[in-house]
Design a protein around this motif. Structure first.
Motif, PDB file in Angstrom:
ATOM      1  N   GLU A 336       0.858  -1.174   0.000  1.00  0.00           N
ATOM      2  CA  GLU A 336       0.000   0.000   0.000  1.00  0.00           C
ATOM      3  C   GLU A 336       0.901   1.233   0.000  1.00  0.00           C
ATOM      4  O   GLU A 336       1.881   1.300   0.756  1.00  0.00           O
ATOM      5  CB  GLU A 336      -0.898  -0.002   1.235  1.00  0.00           C
ATOM      6  N   LEU A 337       0.581   2.220  -0.827  1.00  0.00           N
ATOM      7  CA  LEU A 337       1.395   3.424  -0.862  1.00  0.00           C
ATOM      8  C   LEU A 337       1.109   4.275   0.375  1.00  0.00           C
ATOM      9  O   LEU A 337      -0.034   4.369   0.823  1.00  0.00           O
ATOM     10  CB  LEU A 337       1.086   4.240  -2.123  1.00  0.00           C
ATOM     11  N   PRO A 338       2.146   4.882   0.938  1.00  0.00           N
ATOM     12  CA  PRO A 338       1.950   5.680   2.158  1.00  0.00           C
ATOM     13  C   PRO A 338       1.140   6.933   1.876  1.00  0.00           C
ATOM     14  O   PRO A 338       1.227   7.531   0.805  1.00  0.00           O
ATOM     15  CB  PRO A 338       3.380   6.032   2.584  1.00  0.00           C
ATOM     16  N   ARG A 339       0.325   7.319   2.866  1.00  0.00           N
ATOM     17  CA  ARG A 339      -0.409   8.563   2.753  1.00  0.00           C
ATOM     18  C   ARG A 339       0.513   9.738   3.090  1.00  0.00           C
ATOM     19  O   ARG A 339       1.508   9.605   3.780  1.00  0.00           O
ATOM     20  CB  ARG A 339      -1.607   8.580   3.708  1.00  0.00           C
ATOM     21  N   ARG A 340       0.142  10.917   2.565  1.00  0.00           N
ATOM     22  CA  ARG A 340       0.859  12.161   2.844  1.00  0.00           C
ATOM     23  C   ARG A 340       2.313  12.095   2.402  1.00  0.00           C
ATOM     24  O   ARG A 340       3.181  12.728   2.990  1.00  0.00           O
ATOM     25  CB  ARG A 340       0.772  12.504   4.335  1.00  0.00           C
ATOM     26  N   LYS A 341       2.587  11.294   1.394  1.00  0.00           N
ATOM     27  CA  LYS A 341       3.933  11.232   0.854  1.00  0.00           C
ATOM     28  C   LYS A 341       3.860  11.129  -0.660  1.00  0.00           C
ATOM     29  O   LYS A 341       2.846  10.755  -1.229  1.00  0.00           O
ATOM     30  CB  LYS A 341       4.704  10.025   1.416  1.00  0.00           C
ATOM     31  N   ARG A 342       4.963  11.460  -1.294  1.00  0.00           N
ATOM     32  CA  ARG A 342       5.065  11.321  -2.743  1.00  0.00           C
ATOM     33  C   ARG A 342       5.717   9.988  -3.075  1.00  0.00           C
ATOM     34  O   ARG A 342       6.612   9.537  -2.368  1.00  0.00           O
ATOM     35  CB  ARG A 342       5.871  12.475  -3.349  1.00  0.00           C
ATOM     36  N   PHE A 343       5.246   9.406  -4.134  1.00  0.00           N
ATOM     37  CA  PHE A 343       5.788   8.114  -4.570  1.00  0.00           C
ATOM     38  C   PHE A 343       6.199   8.257  -6.022  1.00  0.00           C
ATOM     39  O   PHE A 343       5.431   8.731  -6.857  1.00  0.00           O
ATOM     40  CB  PHE A 343       4.716   7.033  -4.421  1.00  0.00           C
ATOM     41  N   HIS A 344       7.415   7.860  -6.327  1.00  0.00           N
ATOM     42  CA  HIS A 344       7.920   7.922  -7.707  1.00  0.00           C
ATOM     43  C   HIS A 344       8.360   6.543  -8.144  1.00  0.00           C
ATOM     44  O   HIS A 344       8.983   5.803  -7.372  1.00  0.00           O
ATOM     45  CB  HIS A 344       9.103   8.893  -7.818  1.00  0.00           C
ATOM     46  N   VAL A 345       8.047   6.192  -9.385  1.00  0.00           N
ATOM     47  CA  VAL A 345       8.478   4.912  -9.917  1.00  0.00           C
ATOM     48  C   VAL A 345       8.641   5.038 -11.429  1.00  0.00           C
ATOM     49  O   VAL A 345       7.917   5.787 -12.093  1.00  0.00           O
ATOM     50  CB  VAL A 345       7.460   3.793  -9.579  1.00  0.00           C
ATOM     51  N   ASP A 346       9.632   4.363 -11.954  1.00  0.00           N
ATOM     52  CA  ASP A 346       9.832   4.255 -13.396  1.00  0.00           C
ATOM     53  C   ASP A 346       9.404   2.857 -13.816  1.00  0.00           C
ATOM     54  O   ASP A 346      10.003   1.863 -13.373  1.00  0.00           O
ATOM     55  CB  ASP A 346      11.294   4.503 -13.771  1.00  0.00           C
ATOM     56  N   LEU A 347       8.400   2.785 -14.664  1.00  0.00           N
ATOM     57  CA  LEU A 347       7.829   1.505 -15.052  1.00  0.00           C
ATOM     58  C   LEU A 347       8.228   1.150 -16.484  1.00  0.00           C
ATOM     59  O   LEU A 347       8.045   1.964 -17.398  1.00  0.00           O
ATOM     60  CB  LEU A 347       6.298   1.565 -14.965  1.00  0.00           C
ATOM     61  N   PRO A 348       8.768  -0.051 -16.705  1.00  0.00           N
ATOM     62  CA  PRO A 348       9.153  -0.458 -18.065  1.00  0.00           C
ATOM     63  C   PRO A 348       7.918  -0.765 -18.907  1.00  0.00           C
ATOM     64  O   PRO A 348       7.010  -1.472 -18.468  1.00  0.00           O
ATOM     65  CB  PRO A 348       9.995  -1.714 -17.833  1.00  0.00           C
ATOM     66  N   THR A 349       7.871  -0.229 -20.106  1.00  0.00           N
ATOM     67  CA  THR A 349       6.731  -0.427 -20.996  1.00  0.00           C
ATOM     68  C   THR A 349       7.034  -1.489 -22.044  1.00  0.00           C
ATOM     69  O   THR A 349       8.158  -2.014 -22.122  1.00  0.00           O
ATOM     70  CB  THR A 349       6.360   0.884 -21.701  1.00  0.00           C
ATOM     71  N   LEU A 350       6.037  -1.774 -22.866  1.00  0.00           N
ATOM     72  CA  LEU A 350       6.237  -2.729 -23.965  1.00  0.00           C
ATOM     73  C   LEU A 350       7.094  -2.153 -25.079  1.00  0.00           C
ATOM     74  O   LEU A 350       7.484  -2.877 -25.996  1.00  0.00           O
ATOM     75  CB  LEU A 350       4.886  -3.153 -24.540  1.00  0.00           C
ATOM     76  N   LEU A 351       7.404  -0.870 -25.009  1.00  0.00           N
ATOM     77  CA  LEU A 351       8.212  -0.230 -26.044  1.00  0.00           C
ATOM     78  C   LEU A 351       9.690  -0.453 -25.724  1.00  0.00           C
ATOM     79  O   LEU A 351      10.380   0.434 -25.217  1.00  0.00           O
ATOM     80  CB  LEU A 351       7.895   1.263 -26.127  1.00  0.00           C
ATOM     81  N   ASP A 352      10.152  -1.662 -25.991  1.00  0.00           N
ATOM     82  CA  ASP A 352      11.558  -2.023 -25.738  1.00  0.00           C
ATOM     83  C   ASP A 352      11.975  -1.694 -24.312  1.00  0.00           C
ATOM     84  O   ASP A 352      13.106  -1.263 -24.060  1.00  0.00           O
ATOM     85  CB  ASP A 352      12.490  -1.307 -26.722  1.00  0.00           C
ATOM     86  N   ASP A 353      11.058  -1.894 -23.350  1.00  0.00           N
ATOM     87  CA  ASP A 353      11.307  -1.617 -21.941  1.00  0.00           C
ATOM     88  C   ASP A 353      11.591  -0.147 -21.653  1.00  0.00           C
ATOM     89  O   ASP A 353      12.097   0.205 -20.577  1.00  0.00           O
ATOM     90  CB  ASP A 353      12.467  -2.456 -21.402  1.00  0.00           C
ATOM     91  N   LYS A 354      11.279   0.741 -22.613  1.00  0.00           N
ATOM     92  CA  LYS A 354      11.424   2.174 -22.369  1.00  0.00           C
ATOM     93  C   LYS A 354      10.539   2.547 -21.186  1.00  0.00           C
ATOM     94  O   LYS A 354       9.342   2.272 -21.164  1.00  0.00           O
ATOM     95  CB  LYS A 354      10.998   2.968 -23.606  1.00  0.00           C
ATOM     96  N   ALA A 355      11.131   3.199 -20.178  1.00  0.00           N
ATOM     97  CA  ALA A 355      10.409   3.471 -18.945  1.00  0.00           C
ATOM     98  C   ALA A 355       9.484   4.672 -19.087  1.00  0.00           C
ATOM     99  O   ALA A 355       9.807   5.656 -19.759  1.00  0.00           O
ATOM    100  CB  ALA A 355      11.382   3.687 -17.795  1.00  0.00           C
ATOM    101  N   VAL A 356       8.359   4.571 -18.419  1.00  0.00           N
ATOM    102  CA  VAL A 356       7.471   5.712 -18.244  1.00  0.00           C
ATOM    103  C   VAL A 356       7.589   6.132 -16.788  1.00  0.00           C
ATOM    104  O   VAL A 356       7.561   5.300 -15.874  1.00  0.00           O
ATOM    105  CB  VAL A 356       6.016   5.365 -18.631  1.00  0.00           C
TER     106      VAL A 356
END
Length: 447
Positions: A336-356
């Protein structure tokens, strides 16, 4: 003990949802805001309103004290979901959830289904843990089409478990702390992790709803092992993400055309998705914002088809499911993501694992999800059987290399040349001359 009615709490909670206030206006809302998408879903359930009105009156009359304690009394319970029976004060009822729905005159149909599944009876009757049940009142079953094929026992059990959320989720929690809840239904398409349901305020009439369609009409907040909410429609486990677009063609007809043009369904079937997915789905308005030149190139030329396929691949994250309040990673982990905080993540896509790049900012009811630093999610957390759909107001495009994954500007249209430049590394260019009926793609720059 101070108490407030459900209606009063709903009115109060609406003041907490200021970032989505435009969703509650009666006038039409632009596609890019996400309001039109929600309005499309609302229209699907409008025909049930007369039944809802009567059911709500009957339900409140039957429950009598369908009231919710104030934050001071219930907030400590919400901080410790699933860890035994309520420890803050004493429950106002000695009934378990199972006993409550079995004795209530307006939940008889759901209770009869529960009686056919010993594992669900044990779950709702146990005081070893807390649960929150969204129970369809009897009139909800009137919407089942006549002469339907009887579902299997396994399917009915899955249906029952999808109405149960492990843990205590008081009413203020539903409206100010979370967008999705885990359920007691483990989803094979999510690698056995909990299938989630969505909670939020509806439009017509305004009020708390589950999965857009089912409105909360009352409840009992202090049973021996949890909380019961009555809902006016059955909460059906969601469809696969791809099938959700067919339900709202008024918002996703351009995306559906893009899937058809690129045979993208075949791409998805070969993607090896076994642990769910996250799809950043652009609305019709998002595609329109690209401009007529870019759309003519993507949808009216053979070369543009390859770039369109690249764009679609960049919208799909395989085997990682990101909700606005929870994250299912690619290693079978979930949190579960924490409340009152920012969460950042780079997710690999189907486009040659290019991250979003995705940023989630949460503070109570305030939730903002942003892709690549500039693409806003306008309708978050459309839950799916195999993940989640995050509806975006602009089409995500891989940023220029020198911007390190952050979108520098999304205002205005994009030129064909810039679109090609940003996707060039992911598109195999044909050396043969291509075009639609001999038309050169470069001519679209002169439109």
């Amino acid at each position: 003990m101070k108490q407030v009615s459900l209606l009063a709490f709903t009115t109060l909670a609406s003041s907490f949802i200021l970032p989505q206030a435009e969703f509650f206006r009666d006038e039409p809302v632009d596609d890019s805001s996400g309001g039109a998408f929600l309005l499309s879903l609302e229209r699907e359930s409008a025909s049930a309103q007369p039944v809802l009105n009567q059911a709500e009156a009957d339900f409140h009359a039957q429950f009598g004290a369908s009231r919710f304690e104030d934050d001071e009394d219930v907030a400590p319970l919400a901080d410790h979901p699933g860890h035994g029976p309520p420890r803050h004060g004493h429950p106002r009822s000695n009934l378990t959830i199972y006993q409550f729905i079995s004795q209530n005159n307006y939940t008889t149909k759901f209770a009869k289904l529960v009686d056919q599944h010993d594992s669900v009876v044990k779950l709702l009757n146990s005081t070893d843990a807390n649960y929150t049940l969204f129970v369809p009142i009897d009139s909800a079953f009137e919407h089942i089409p006549p002469h339907h094929k009887d579902p299997s026992k396994e399917l009915i059990e899955a249906f029952l478990r999808y109405h149960i959320a492990p843990g205590l989720f008081p009413f203020h929690h539903l409206l100010t702390r979370t967008k999705t809840l885990p359920t007691a239904l483990d989803a094979p398409a999510l690698d056995g992790r909990p299938q989630r349901l969505r909670v939020g305020l509806g439009l017509h009439p305004p009020g708390p709803q589950v999965n857009f369609f089912s409105r909360i009409v009352g409840g009992e907040p202090a049973l021996a092992n949890g909380i019961v909410y009555g809902v006016h429609r059955i909460v059906v486990p969601p469809l696969p993400a791809r099938a959700l677009f067919d339900l709202v063609p008024s918002q996703f007809s351009t995306l559906l055309l893009a899937y058809q043009r690129t045979d993208f369904d075949a791409v998805l079937s070969k993607a090896g998705i076994v642990r769910g997915s996250t799809i950043f789905a652009p609305t019709n308005g998002a595609f329109a914002a690209l401009g007529p030149r870019a759309n003519a190139f993507l949808f009216a030329t053979e070369k543009g088809k390859k770039y369109l396929a690249a764009l679609l691949k960049y919208q799909v994250v395989a085997n990682e499911t990101l909700y606005s309040d929870a994250f299912y990673g690619d290693d079978s982990s979930s949190s579960e993501l924490p409340r009152r905080k920012r969460f950042h993540v780079d997710l690999p896509t189907l486009l040659d694992d290019k991250a979003v790049s995705v940023d989630v900012a949460r503070f109570g009811a305030f939730v903002r999800v942003v892709v690549n630093g500039g693409v806003g999610v306008v309708v978050p957390d459309v839950v799916a059987r195999d993940g989640v759909v995050q509806v975006v107001g602009r089409v995500p495009i891989p940023p220029h290399k020198h911007h390190r994954g952050r979108e520098e500007s999304l205002e205005g249209e994009i030129s064909v040349e810039e679109l090609k430049e940003r996707l060039a590394d992911y598109v195999e260019e044909d050396r043969q001359e291509e075009g639609l009926q001999g038309v050169d793609e470069g001519h679209f720059e002169d439109l």
